[in-house]
Design a protein around this motif. Structure first.
Motif, PDB file in Angstrom:
ATOM      1  N   LYS A  60      -6.693  13.055  -0.066  1.00  0.00           N
ATOM      2  CA  LYS A  60      -7.274  12.310   1.054  1.00  0.00           C
ATOM      3  C   LYS A  60      -8.794  12.320   0.958  1.00  0.00           C
ATOM      4  O   LYS A  60      -9.404  13.328   0.632  1.00  0.00           O
ATOM      5  CB  LYS A  60      -6.827  12.940   2.370  1.00  0.00           C
ATOM      6  CG  LYS A  60      -5.356  12.671   2.676  1.00  0.00           C
ATOM      7  CD  LYS A  60      -5.013  13.026   4.108  1.00  0.00           C
ATOM      8  CE  LYS A  60      -3.591  12.631   4.433  1.00  0.00           C
ATOM      9  NZ  LYS A  60      -2.598  13.484   3.745  1.00  0.00           N
ATOM     10  N   THR A  99      -7.975  12.217  -5.600  1.00  0.00           N
ATOM     11  CA  THR A  99      -6.563  11.849  -5.728  1.00  0.00           C
ATOM     12  C   THR A  99      -5.765  12.281  -4.501  1.00  0.00           C
ATOM     13  O   THR A  99      -4.564  12.094  -4.455  1.00  0.00           O
ATOM     14  CB  THR A  99      -5.937  12.465  -6.985  1.00  0.00           C
ATOM     15  OG1 THR A  99      -6.198  13.860  -6.971  1.00  0.00           O
ATOM     16  CG2 THR A  99      -6.534  11.864  -8.235  1.00  0.00           C
ATOM     17  N   GLU A 130      -1.402  -0.342   9.677  1.00  0.00           N
ATOM     18  CA  GLU A 130      -0.629   0.832   9.270  1.00  0.00           C
ATOM     19  C   GLU A 130      -0.232   1.590  10.527  1.00  0.00           C
ATOM     20  O   GLU A 130      -1.046   1.802  11.423  1.00  0.00           O
ATOM     21  CB  GLU A 130      -1.467   1.750   8.363  1.00  0.00           C
ATOM     22  CG  GLU A 130      -0.727   3.035   8.007  1.00  0.00           C
ATOM     23  CD  GLU A 130      -1.462   3.908   6.991  1.00  0.00           C
ATOM     24  OE1 GLU A 130      -2.620   3.599   6.671  1.00  0.00           O
ATOM     25  OE2 GLU A 130      -0.849   4.884   6.524  1.00  0.00           O
ATOM     26  N   THR A 144      -5.284   3.745   2.133  1.00  0.00           N
ATOM     27  CA  THR A 144      -4.421   4.923   2.282  1.00  0.00           C
ATOM     28  C   THR A 144      -3.239   4.712   1.344  1.00  0.00           C
ATOM     29  O   THR A 144      -3.131   3.662   0.712  1.00  0.00           O
ATOM     30  CB  THR A 144      -3.911   4.991   3.729  1.00  0.00           C
ATOM     31  OG1 THR A 144      -3.280   3.722   4.009  1.00  0.00           O
ATOM     32  CG2 THR A 144      -5.056   5.184   4.715  1.00  0.00           C
ATOM     33  N   THR A 145      -2.326   5.669   1.275  1.00  0.00           N
ATOM     34  CA  THR A 145      -1.190   5.449   0.377  1.00  0.00           C
ATOM     35  C   THR A 145      -0.387   4.213   0.809  1.00  0.00           C
ATOM     36  O   THR A 145       0.177   3.520  -0.026  1.00  0.00           O
ATOM     37  CB  THR A 145      -0.257   6.675   0.272  1.00  0.00           C
ATOM     38  OG1 THR A 145       0.121   7.098   1.581  1.00  0.00           O
ATOM     39  CG2 THR A 145      -0.945   7.820  -0.448  1.00  0.00           C
ATOM     40  N   PHE A 146      -0.402   3.911   2.114  1.00  0.00           N
ATOM     41  CA  PHE A 146       0.270   2.695   2.604  1.00  0.00           C
ATOM     42  C   PHE A 146      -0.379   1.441   2.008  1.00  0.00           C
ATOM     43  O   PHE A 146       0.288   0.590   1.412  1.00  0.00           O
ATOM     44  CB  PHE A 146       0.203   2.656   4.135  1.00  0.00           C
ATOM     45  CG  PHE A 146       0.481   1.296   4.738  1.00  0.00           C
ATOM     46  CD1 PHE A 146       1.773   0.815   4.832  1.00  0.00           C
ATOM     47  CD2 PHE A 146      -0.570   0.505   5.205  1.00  0.00           C
ATOM     48  CE1 PHE A 146       2.027  -0.441   5.374  1.00  0.00           C
ATOM     49  CE2 PHE A 146      -0.323  -0.750   5.752  1.00  0.00           C
ATOM     50  CZ  PHE A 146       0.976  -1.231   5.831  1.00  0.00           C
ATOM     51  N   ALA A 176       6.767  -1.674   0.130  1.00  0.00           N
ATOM     52  CA  ALA A 176       5.897  -2.717  -0.427  1.00  0.00           C
ATOM     53  C   ALA A 176       6.698  -3.929  -0.886  1.00  0.00           C
ATOM     54  O   ALA A 176       6.289  -5.070  -0.674  1.00  0.00           O
ATOM     55  CB  ALA A 176       5.075  -2.148  -1.577  1.00  0.00           C
ATOM     56  N   LYS A 215      -2.583   1.204  -0.481  1.00  0.00           N
ATOM     57  CA  LYS A 215      -2.643   1.206  -1.948  1.00  0.00           C
ATOM     58  C   LYS A 215      -1.307   0.782  -2.555  1.00  0.00           C
ATOM     59  O   LYS A 215      -1.261   0.206  -3.634  1.00  0.00           O
ATOM     60  CB  LYS A 215      -2.987   2.607  -2.457  1.00  0.00           C
ATOM     61  CG  LYS A 215      -4.409   3.039  -2.197  1.00  0.00           C
ATOM     62  CD  LYS A 215      -4.560   4.505  -2.617  1.00  0.00           C
ATOM     63  CE  LYS A 215      -5.958   5.013  -2.345  1.00  0.00           C
ATOM     64  NZ  LYS A 215      -6.048   6.456  -2.643  1.00  0.00           N
ATOM     65  N   ASP A 216      -0.229   1.122  -1.877  1.00  0.00           N
ATOM     66  CA  ASP A 216       1.103   0.771  -2.369  1.00  0.00           C
ATOM     67  C   ASP A 216       1.370  -0.724  -2.180  1.00  0.00           C
ATOM     68  O   ASP A 216       1.920  -1.392  -3.053  1.00  0.00           O
ATOM     69  CB  ASP A 216       2.147   1.587  -1.597  1.00  0.00           C
ATOM     70  CG  ASP A 216       3.562   1.424  -2.143  1.00  0.00           C
ATOM     71  OD1 ASP A 216       3.731   1.498  -3.373  1.00  0.00           O
ATOM     72  OD2 ASP A 216       4.489   1.239  -1.333  1.00  0.00           O
ATOM     73  N   LEU A 217       0.929  -1.240  -1.035  1.00  0.00           N
ATOM     74  CA  LEU A 217       1.289  -2.615  -0.654  1.00  0.00           C
ATOM     75  C   LEU A 217       0.360  -3.690  -1.217  1.00  0.00           C
ATOM     76  O   LEU A 217       0.817  -4.711  -1.752  1.00  0.00           O
ATOM     77  CB  LEU A 217       1.301  -2.716   0.880  1.00  0.00           C
ATOM     78  CG  LEU A 217       1.461  -4.117   1.477  1.00  0.00           C
ATOM     79  CD1 LEU A 217       2.787  -4.749   1.040  1.00  0.00           C
ATOM     80  CD2 LEU A 217       1.379  -4.056   3.001  1.00  0.00           C
TER      81      LEU A 217
END
Lengths: 313, 248
Positions: A250, A248, A9, A94-96, A72, A98-100
């Motif tokens: 950090k 929900t 990331e 991370t949101t990165f 993603a 979790k998205d991918l």
């Protein structure tokens, strides 16, 4: 043969500290081959940073104009194309990541392990469920790759000093063309990064307004700390969403955490339970935050916080 | 355009969840169950899109035993037009859920499948992304604002760096974050009306989906407790404590 692939990331220039934490999580698997792949428009700088991490065997550097922003739908087929050589595919939770990563797992036809907080063995992991109210130990069956996100608050960042080789690869998938990045609005990036700062000062609903948060920012500046917030404070619009700490938001593990005017809802506590020392300042002596705080101070936060800042000299 | 909203029956978010003493799972006996809050937000957004005239029909779907029909009825009472119950004996893991939903997509051809970003029981945060992969369509996860125009959606997403905006072509999968909207309250007449709305039951076998083995859950345990702390009487005392601990 076991080998690990970690998806880096980064923001195009800097490797995100979440990657170094994922490397530490990976070293716990006891598998010597740990590769990191960097997808970027111009990956050289980030690939160099990844190659310097202790424990990394090799960095795969994949350049492509359409990797300028991580999408993603664009990246998942690229990861799938590399997956055949690996027993484990990891990304930070991370949101990165979790998205991918679930998209990658589905392309590979396997389930994904979310938020590993402890490695038991190569295929057995502990992860939090029910907002951290329970920890489950689960096993990934033999014969399929382990695709998993690593809960970054549970692992320290891998240090520098490594000298992995960097191998350039060509992109192997095409842009599906149906997803377009437009913009990111966020903090100006001046203060320390909330996810990795050693000291964090968070405010809750009791701050009362955006202006009320001024004393939080001021104390944080004095301490060189990052600013965080409870969900209630974000929902009330006092501060932007990226400051939210909790299940929900950090999940963080600073050495020192100040919870100011935060009552301590379970979903907030989940986000800070790995912090070194928790200091709570709240006028309600019965607030749940005091049950987990190492040091508590009861009283009017609008008097105590400026007094604390002054006492720090 | 149709919008498909998958909803999950979960332990209500106000319930303090406890691990069973034998470590075999989490206590769910006699516990209040509800629609997963993120799914409720997804449903609310779907209803608002329909109420703006940008969709014609909102379909709620749930997977599990007969109990999930309670949550489907709640979804119908909120305003969904009809419901689909995919009957399974055990709760499937996310990949199987995504495979089931793909079959529903083939039957219903929705323009949007709107899910919650994660369920508050297993906290997986996977199904929307997996479904988008299997369907080979765009995904907009963690949505906090959605605007539709010309067969496209502009979605603001809650990411670690702030708010990211992307544009995706429909059909697509979206997942809701907390601040997308505040779901409406269900009124009593709506509950009565919901009883007459269609609710189809489909056996998982009739969809041709194998319920895969998935991960094996070996043990459940409560989280470690943090040691009890100390209340100090003044700012000066607090600063002393922090200095003594080498934190300042």
């Amino acid at each position: 043969m076991s080998a690990i692939l970690i998806i880096a990331e980064h923001d195009g220039k800097q490797l995100n500290p979440s990657t170094a934490k994922t490397v530490t999580g990976a070293t716990g698997l006891g598998i010597s081959q740990i590769d990191v792949v960097v997808f970027a428009a111009d990956p050289d700088q980030v690939a160099g940073q990844a190659a310097a991490l202790q424990g990394v065997s090799r960095v795969l550097s994949v350049a492509g104009e359409d990797f300028a922003h991580p999408l993603a739908a664009r990246l998942a087929p690229e990861v799938k194309a590399l997956a055949g050589d690996y027993s484990h595919i990891l990304a930070p939770s991370t949101t990165f990541g979790k998205d991918l990563l679930p998209r990658v797992a589905a392309l590979l036809g396997v389930n994904q392990v979310s938020d590993i907080q402890e490695v038991v063995d190569e295929r057995t992991f502990k992860r939090p469920i029910y907002a951290g109210n329970a920890i489950v130990t689960l096993r990934v069956p033999e014969g399929i790759p382990v695709v998993a996100t690593i809960r970054t608050a549970s692992f320290a960042a891998a240090g520098d000093g490594g000298q992995a080789e960097v191998t350039a690869l060509d992109a192997q998938a095409a842009d599906p063309g149906h997803t377009r990045y437009i913009k990111t609005e966020g903090s100006d990036g001046s203060g320390p990064d909330l996810a990795s700062a050693p000291i964090v000062v968070s405010g809750g609903r009791a701050m009362g307004s955006s202006e009320g948060f001024d004393i939080i920012y001021s104390l944080a500046a004095r301490l060189g700390a990052a600013v965080g917030a409870s969900r209630a404070a974000v929902d009330a619009g006092y501060v932007p969403n990226e400051l939210q700490v909790g299940q929900t938001g950090k999940i963080i593990a600073p050495d020192l955490y100040f919870a100011v005017g935060i009552s301590g809802a379970i979903q907030h506590l989940t986000g800070i339970k790995d912090a070194g020392t928790i200091v709570a300042i709240n006028k309600d002596a019965e607030a749940p935050i005091f049950e987990i705080a190492d040091l508590g101070l009861v009283g009017d936060l609008f008097e105590l916080v400026p007094e604390l800042e002054k006492a720090l000299g | 355009m149709k919008i498909l909203v998958p909803i999950k029956r979960v332990v209500d978010y106000n319930v303090r969840v406890r691990v069973k003493s034998d470590g075999s799972g989490v206590e769910t006996e006699g516990v209040k169950m509800s629609i997963n809050p993120f799914d409720e937000i997804a449903l609310e957004e779907a209803l608002r899109i329909r109420e703006r005239g940008e969709a014609e029909e909102v379909i709620v779907a749930s997977i599990g035993g007969t109990d999930v029909q309670q949550q489907l009825r709640t979804g119908l009472a909120m305003g969904a037009d009809r419901a689909i119950h995919v009957e399974t004996e055990t709760a499937p893991q996310p990949l199987t859920v995504a495979r089931i939903l793909l079959k529903l997509i083939e039957r219903e051809s929705p323009g949007i499948v709107f899910l919650g970003k994660q369920a508050i029981d297993d906290d997986c945060n996977q199904t929307a992304q997996m479904l988008a992969a299997l369907w080979d369509r765009p995904q907009a996860t963690f949505a906090s604002r959605v605007e539709l125009a010309d067969g496209k959606a502009t979605v603001a997403r809650e990411v670690d760096a702030g708010l990211e905006t992307i544009e995706i072509e429909l059909p697509a999968v979206m997942s809701s974050d907390l601040r997308l909207n505040e779901p409406r309250f269900v009124k009593l007449p709506d509950i009565m009306k919901a009883k007459r709305k269609p609710l189809d039951v489909i056996a998982i076998a009739d969809l041709g989906v194998e319920q895969g083995a998935g991960f094996e859950m070996l043990a459940f345990e409560p989280p470690p407790k943090r040691g009890g702390g100390k209340v100090v009487g003044s700012v000066a005392e607090l600063v002393d404590e922090l200095k003594n601990r080498g934190l300042l």
